[in-house]
Design a protein around this motif. Structure first.
Motif, PDB file in Angstrom:
ATOM      1  N   SER A 209       1.326  -1.286   0.032  1.00  0.00           N
ATOM      2  CA  SER A 209      -0.424   0.136  -0.117  1.00  0.00           C
ATOM      3  C   SER A 209       0.742   1.571   0.250  1.00  0.00           C
ATOM      4  O   SER A 209       2.240   1.379   0.395  1.00  0.00           O
ATOM      5  CB  SER A 209      -0.616  -0.383   0.581  1.00  0.00           C
ATOM      6  OG  SER A 209      -0.306   0.232   2.443  1.00  0.00           O
ATOM      7  N   LYS A 210       0.285   2.403  -0.287  1.00  0.00           N
ATOM      8  CA  LYS A 210       0.739   3.703  -1.029  1.00  0.00           C
ATOM      9  C   LYS A 210       1.477   4.353   0.927  1.00  0.00           C
ATOM     10  O   LYS A 210       2.513   4.712   1.364  1.00  0.00           O
ATOM     11  CB  LYS A 210      -0.167   4.444  -0.957  1.00  0.00           C
ATOM     12  CG  LYS A 210       1.128   5.593  -1.765  1.00  0.00           C
ATOM     13  CD  LYS A 210       0.426   7.014  -2.969  1.00  0.00           C
ATOM     14  CE  LYS A 210      -1.342   7.304  -1.768  1.00  0.00           C
ATOM     15  NZ  LYS A 210      -1.277   8.442  -3.354  1.00  0.00           N
ATOM     16  N   ARG A 211       0.643   4.015   2.240  1.00  0.00           N
ATOM     17  CA  ARG A 211       0.750   3.641   3.205  1.00  0.00           C
ATOM     18  C   ARG A 211       1.904   3.042   3.579  1.00  0.00           C
ATOM     19  O   ARG A 211       2.267   4.099   4.405  1.00  0.00           O
ATOM     20  CB  ARG A 211      -0.445   4.382   3.908  1.00  0.00           C
ATOM     21  CG  ARG A 211      -0.910   4.120   5.279  1.00  0.00           C
ATOM     22  CD  ARG A 211      -1.952   3.239   5.860  1.00  0.00           C
ATOM     23  NE  ARG A 211      -1.932   3.348   7.638  1.00  0.00           N
ATOM     24  CZ  ARG A 211      -1.683   2.891   8.202  1.00  0.00           C
ATOM     25  NH1 ARG A 211      -0.906   1.392   7.591  1.00  0.00           N
ATOM     26  NH2 ARG A 211      -1.056   3.218   9.681  1.00  0.00           N
ATOM     27  N   THR A 212       2.331   2.119   3.225  1.00  0.00           N
ATOM     28  CA  THR A 212       3.545   1.327   4.142  1.00  0.00           C
ATOM     29  C   THR A 212       4.979   2.040   3.372  1.00  0.00           C
ATOM     30  O   THR A 212       5.738   2.501   3.952  1.00  0.00           O
ATOM     31  CB  THR A 212       3.755  -0.272   3.052  1.00  0.00           C
ATOM     32  OG1 THR A 212       2.320  -0.527   4.019  1.00  0.00           O
ATOM     33  CG2 THR A 212       4.650  -0.725   3.505  1.00  0.00           C
TER      34      THR A 212
ATOM     35  N   PRO B 179       9.319   9.614   3.786  1.00  0.00           N
ATOM     36  CA  PRO B 179       8.225  11.202   3.744  1.00  0.00           C
ATOM     37  C   PRO B 179       7.678  11.212   2.587  1.00  0.00           C
ATOM     38  O   PRO B 179       6.729  11.945   2.180  1.00  0.00           O
ATOM     39  CB  PRO B 179       8.589  11.752   5.067  1.00  0.00           C
ATOM     40  CG  PRO B 179       9.840  11.632   3.805  1.00  0.00           C
ATOM     41  CD  PRO B 179      10.565  10.362   4.996  1.00  0.00           C
ATOM     42  N   SER B 180       8.441  11.589   1.572  1.00  0.00           N
ATOM     43  CA  SER B 180       8.244  11.567   0.555  1.00  0.00           C
ATOM     44  C   SER B 180       8.689  11.436  -0.979  1.00  0.00           C
ATOM     45  O   SER B 180       9.217  10.442  -0.987  1.00  0.00           O
ATOM     46  CB  SER B 180       8.828  13.822   0.370  1.00  0.00           C
ATOM     47  OG  SER B 180       9.880  13.250   0.395  1.00  0.00           O
ATOM     48  N   LYS B 181       8.597  11.878  -2.293  1.00  0.00           N
ATOM     49  CA  LYS B 181       8.967  10.727  -3.614  1.00  0.00           C
ATOM     50  C   LYS B 181      10.639  11.544  -3.581  1.00  0.00           C
ATOM     51  O   LYS B 181      11.196  10.179  -3.335  1.00  0.00           O
ATOM     52  CB  LYS B 181       8.604  11.493  -4.496  1.00  0.00           C
ATOM     53  CG  LYS B 181       8.943  10.667  -5.345  1.00  0.00           C
ATOM     54  CD  LYS B 181       8.074  11.027  -6.889  1.00  0.00           C
ATOM     55  CE  LYS B 181       8.469  12.351  -7.493  1.00  0.00           C
ATOM     56  NZ  LYS B 181       7.787  12.589  -9.082  1.00  0.00           N
TER      57      LYS B 181
ATOM     58  N   GLU C 216      12.688  12.281  -0.479  1.00  0.00           N
ATOM     59  CA  GLU C 216      13.839  11.067   0.070  1.00  0.00           C
ATOM     60  C   GLU C 216      13.442   9.623  -0.377  1.00  0.00           C
ATOM     61  O   GLU C 216      14.579   9.577   0.009  1.00  0.00           O
ATOM     62  CB  GLU C 216      12.481  11.510   1.555  1.00  0.00           C
ATOM     63  CG  GLU C 216      13.722  10.968   3.207  1.00  0.00           C
ATOM     64  CD  GLU C 216      15.056  11.291   2.814  1.00  0.00           C
ATOM     65  OE1 GLU C 216      15.704  10.687   3.889  1.00  0.00           O
ATOM     66  OE2 GLU C 216      15.006  12.493   2.684  1.00  0.00           O
ATOM     67  N   LEU C 217      12.345   9.260  -1.051  1.00  0.00           N
ATOM     68  CA  LEU C 217      12.912   8.374  -1.553  1.00  0.00           C
ATOM     69  C   LEU C 217      13.783   7.892  -2.467  1.00  0.00           C
ATOM     70  O   LEU C 217      14.418   6.633  -2.451  1.00  0.00           O
ATOM     71  CB  LEU C 217      11.754   7.628  -1.850  1.00  0.00           C
ATOM     72  CG  LEU C 217      11.415   6.302  -3.090  1.00  0.00           C
ATOM     73  CD1 LEU C 217      11.630   4.948  -2.148  1.00  0.00           C
ATOM     74  CD2 LEU C 217      10.034   5.971  -3.203  1.00  0.00           C
ATOM     75  N   THR C 218      13.327   8.828  -3.499  1.00  0.00           N
ATOM     76  CA  THR C 218      14.466   8.522  -4.321  1.00  0.00           C
ATOM     77  C   THR C 218      16.205   8.903  -3.855  1.00  0.00           C
ATOM     78  O   THR C 218      17.243   8.538  -3.942  1.00  0.00           O
ATOM     79  CB  THR C 218      14.474   9.919  -5.272  1.00  0.00           C
ATOM     80  OG1 THR C 218      12.924   9.683  -5.894  1.00  0.00           O
ATOM     81  CG2 THR C 218      15.702  10.190  -6.577  1.00  0.00           C
ATOM     82  N   LEU C 219      16.032   9.797  -3.036  1.00  0.00           N
ATOM     83  CA  LEU C 219      17.380  10.228  -1.931  1.00  0.00           C
ATOM     84  C   LEU C 219      18.100   8.998  -1.413  1.00  0.00           C
ATOM     85  O   LEU C 219      19.603   8.676  -1.576  1.00  0.00           O
ATOM     86  CB  LEU C 219      17.507  11.239  -1.609  1.00  0.00           C
ATOM     87  CG  LEU C 219      17.452  12.655  -2.438  1.00  0.00           C
ATOM     88  CD1 LEU C 219      16.291  13.794  -1.103  1.00  0.00           C
ATOM     89  CD2 LEU C 219      18.181  13.061  -2.988  1.00  0.00           C
ATOM     90  N   SER C 220      16.782   7.770  -1.405  1.00  0.00           N
ATOM     91  CA  SER C 220      17.537   7.122  -0.293  1.00  0.00           C
ATOM     92  C   SER C 220      17.937   6.048  -1.572  1.00  0.00           C
ATOM     93  O   SER C 220      19.163   5.562  -0.572  1.00  0.00           O
ATOM     94  CB  SER C 220      16.197   6.515   0.506  1.00  0.00           C
ATOM     95  OG  SER C 220      16.022   7.756   1.110  1.00  0.00           O
TER      96      SER C 220
END
Length: 198
Positions: A37-40, A46-48, A50-54
């Motif tokens: 789920s998107k919630r997961t 917290p954001s797209k 931050e996800l990309t930087l990760s």
């Protein structure tokens, strides 16, 4: 379990960044790609951005592990430094080779946040290089100099070959990048070696 979920999300994001690029990738796409789920996703990122930087953080963490393995292995310091220089260029190349034209777009979109992290990445790499250079200086195979300053110079000299510095066209084929990196590494290593007094 949380680390496994985090990696699953990052794997999905990497596939989508390669396929769609940063702008077109939505968190809904990541959720679908990871079969969660998107919630997961938002529990971990917290954001797209931050996800990309990760995803980049993970690449660098893996690179640092590889550099550490070379540093800890036996052998001459100059040979280890050469292997480490090649790894720092080729590992990044291999990690983003599927991004093609989307790499420029990705870096443009997240540039301020990426630049803040990039200095941290390079400092961590420099610390590993510095330790190996200090070994070579201590055993007399490398010329006496400040290991930290030398490490910074080595990174600076090879930064031009990193994917973040090259356009997709300039990246070229892996063989070309490896040959360029090897040429730079050989030149740098030659300059580091201690010369007997004349």
């Amino acid at each position: 379990m949380a680390e496994g979920m985090r990696d699953r999300i990052l794997d999905a994001a990497e596939r989508l960044l390669a396929r769609l690029g940063y702008r077109k990738m939505a968190m809904d796409d990541v959720a679908q790609e990871a079969s969660i789920s998107k919630r997961t996703i938002y529990l971990h990122f917290p954001s797209k951005e931050e996800l990309t930087l990760s995803t980049i953080d993970r690449i660098v963490d893996r690179l640092l592990a590889g550099l550490g393995e070379i540093a800890a292995a036996g052998g001459a310091a100059d040979a280890k430094v050469r292997r480490m220089l090649l790894l720092r260029v080729l590992f990044r190349f291999d990690s983003v080779r599927d991004y093609h034209a989307s790499l420029d777009e990705l870096l443009r979109e997240i540039r301020p946040a990426y630049m803040a992290r990039r200095s941290r990445y390079f400092a961590a790499e420099a610390a590993v290089f510095s330790a190996v250079l200090a070994e070579g200086i201590a055993d007399g195979t490398l010329a006496r100099a400040d290991p930290a300053a030398l490490a910074d110079t080595l990174l600076l000299a090879t930064n031009a070959l990193l994917p973040s510095s090259l356009s997709p066209r300039e990246l070229g084929e892996r063989d070309e990048v490896e040959a360029r990196a090897a040429g730079i590494a050989d030149l740098l290593i030659h300059g580091l070696r201690r010369r007997p007094p004349s």
